[in-house]
Design a protein around this motif. Structure first.
Motif, PDB file in Angstrom:
ATOM      1  N   UNK A  13      -7.791 -12.016   5.145  1.00  0.00           N
ATOM      2  CA  UNK A  13      -8.712 -12.289   6.245  1.00  0.00           C
ATOM      3  C   UNK A  13      -9.049 -10.969   6.944  1.00  0.00           C
ATOM      4  N   UNK A  14     -10.014 -11.017   7.814  1.00  0.00           N
ATOM      5  CA  UNK A  14     -10.392  -9.810   8.549  1.00  0.00           C
ATOM      6  C   UNK A  14      -9.265  -9.322   9.456  1.00  0.00           C
ATOM      7  N   UNK A  15      -8.344 -10.187   9.818  1.00  0.00           N
ATOM      8  CA  UNK A  15      -7.193  -9.765  10.618  1.00  0.00           C
ATOM      9  C   UNK A  15      -6.331  -8.764   9.852  1.00  0.00           C
ATOM     10  N   UNK A  16      -6.407  -8.795   8.519  1.00  0.00           N
ATOM     11  CA  UNK A  16      -5.634  -7.882   7.687  1.00  0.00           C
ATOM     12  C   UNK A  16      -6.149  -6.447   7.743  1.00  0.00           C
ATOM     13  N   UNK A  17      -7.285  -6.232   8.367  1.00  0.00           N
ATOM     14  CA  UNK A  17      -7.823  -4.876   8.491  1.00  0.00           C
ATOM     15  C   UNK A  17      -7.032  -4.022   9.480  1.00  0.00           C
TER      16      UNK A  17
END
Length: 99
Positions: A13-17
């Protein structure tokens, strides 16, 4: 070389960025800064870090979210400053001149 999605599989997910390196076309350019940074903030993925009188909030926010950042133009006329000196927090991932 694996991409983030390959490494994390379908659960990415974008949270993993958070904590990864980030490269932008230039500081405060529409497609390389304003749209992706604005989206991450508005979606609640990247929390806003309050700026102060010397550094813009967007610069501090991106610097604190990613591990290393390259956003050319931060050392230019329109780039954020600290006490009149150009803010280098967005040039760590750049190769060569960050101007």
């Amino acid at each position: 070389k694996k991409s983030l999605c390959d490494a994390l599989g379908s659960g990415a997910s974008l949270f993993d960025l958070k904590g990864l390196n980030s490269c932008h076309t230039a500081y405060r350019r529409t497609s390389g800064w304003n749209l992706p940074v604005g989206y991450l903030i508005s979606a609640g993925i990247m929390p806003i870090v309050a700026g102060n009188v010397t550094v813009a909030a967007d610069a501090r926010t991106v610097e604190s979210f990613f591990n290393n950042v390259c956003a050319p133009g931060t050392r230019g006329v329109l780039g954020p400053t600290i006490g009149g000196t150009k803010f280098d927090g967005l040039c760590d991932a750049c190769k060569g001149d960050c101007a």
